[in-house]
Design a protein around this motif. Structure first.
Motif, mmCIF file in Angstrom:
data_model
loop_
_atom_site.group_PDB
_atom_site.id
_atom_site.type_symbol
_atom_site.label_atom_id
_atom_site.label_comp_id
_atom_site.label_asym_id
_atom_site.label_seq_id
_atom_site.Cartn_x
_atom_site.Cartn_y
_atom_site.Cartn_z
ATOM 1 N N ASP A 103 0.829 -1.199 0.000
ATOM 2 C CA ASP A 103 0.000 0.000 0.000
ATOM 3 C C ASP A 103 0.867 1.255 0.000
ATOM 4 O O ASP A 103 0.559 2.238 -0.671
ATOM 5 N N ASP A 104 1.959 1.215 0.765
ATOM 6 C CA ASP A 104 2.886 2.347 0.783
ATOM 7 C C ASP A 104 3.508 2.558 -0.589
ATOM 8 O O ASP A 104 3.647 3.696 -1.062
ATOM 9 N N SER A 107 1.014 4.199 -2.857
ATOM 10 C CA SER A 107 0.767 5.594 -2.474
ATOM 11 C C SER A 107 1.934 6.490 -2.849
ATOM 12 O O SER A 107 1.741 7.613 -3.336
ATOM 13 N N GLU A 110 2.012 7.130 -6.516
ATOM 14 C CA GLU A 110 1.006 8.136 -6.850
ATOM 15 C C GLU A 110 1.553 9.541 -6.581
ATOM 16 O O GLU A 110 1.368 10.464 -7.383
ATOM 17 N N ARG A 237 3.282 1.537 -11.243
ATOM 18 C CA ARG A 237 2.195 1.451 -10.270
ATOM 19 C C ARG A 237 1.192 0.367 -10.656
ATOM 20 O O ARG A 237 0.715 -0.388 -9.803
ATOM 21 N N LYS A 241 0.217 -2.804 -8.443
ATOM 22 C CA LYS A 241 -1.180 -2.914 -8.031
ATOM 23 C C LYS A 241 -1.739 -4.282 -8.398
ATOM 24 O O LYS A 241 -2.583 -4.829 -7.690
#
Length: 246
Positions: A103-104, A107, A110, A237, A241
């Motif tokens: 998740d880090d 993020s 992004e 990403r 993901k």
């Protein structure tokens, strides 16, 4: 809940040098928990015990335990140590990368998209000859690193730092410096984990994307440079993901 002692003997091995030490240790501890060797309520070995057993520093041990705590696998109690949490359960994406870590990664990628796309455009408009040389050297270092994970991460960081420096705005460079290797997904994987998810096969693609960014910057084509940077970071990403299965 009564405090349980850790298993009498550990199956943890010494962490292999030249790997991501925090990731390697947290993965090993996660495997012990999910295999049932450490059960809910068990106290993990102390920092000094883990450091002595695995051959890493106590700082590495603290960071590895912090990653496990962030993922919900352990809880820490002041003055008592770290314990396997009641909600400990196999993560959806397997032991190669902790869910919290992934998740880090997503993020931060992004965030990097928001900053580095503009940095690439500015680098194309403002770069100097020595900036192009720095990007080229970093690219060559990455291509020469083959499958040496630590060298690949260092070269990746150097390439993006060179682009940030080429903006002639020190705050872009400060931003990359502040994030450091943490911002680069491969930093969180060891080679075996990368192979398990097929990410090692993406090295040639990453090198091609870096070359495309460099050429756009060299040509002073700001629109193309920003587009190539967006393609590079958005692609990375998307690949990570996909590991979530979502």
């Amino acid at each position: 809940m009564a405090r349980r002692s850790p298993p009498a003997s550990l199956t943890l091995d010494r962490v292999v040098p030249n790997t991501n030490l925090v990731s390697s240790l947290s993965t090993a501890l996660e495997r012990e928990i999910l295999s049932g060797r450490f059960k809910v309520g068990d106290r993990l070995p102390t920092e000094s015990e883990l450091s002595r057993t695995t051959g890493v520093s106590r700082t590495v041990v603290r960071e590895a335990v912090a990653a496990l705590r962030a993922s919900g696998l352990v809880e820490t109690r002041r003055g008592s140590g770290a314990f396997v949490a009641a909600q400990a359960a196999p993560p959806r994406i397997g032991p190669a990368v902790l869910r919290a870590t992934l998740d880090d990664i997503l993020s931060v990628l992004e965030l990097r998209l928001a900053v580095e796309v503009e940095a690439a455009a500015l680098a194309a408009a403002r770069h100097r000859d020595d900036d192009i040389r720095a990007m080229s050297v970093a690219l060559e270092r990455g291509e020469a690193a083959a499958k040496d994970w630590r060298r690949l991460v260092a070269a990746d960081l150097a390439f993006h730092k060179a682009i940030a420096a080429a903006t002639q705005n020190k705050y872009f460079a400060d931003f990359i410096d502040h994030l450091g290797e943490f911002a680069f997904p491969r930093r969180h994987l060891d080679p075996s984990a990368a192979s398990a998810y097929g990410l090692a096969d993406h090295q040639e693609r990453i090198e091609a994307e870096h070359r495309a960014i460099l050429e756009a910057v060299r040509q002073r084509d700001s629109a193309l440079a920003s587009a190539e940077m967006r393609r590079h970071l958005a692609g990375s990403r998307a690949r990570y993901k996909a590991m979530t299965g979502e």
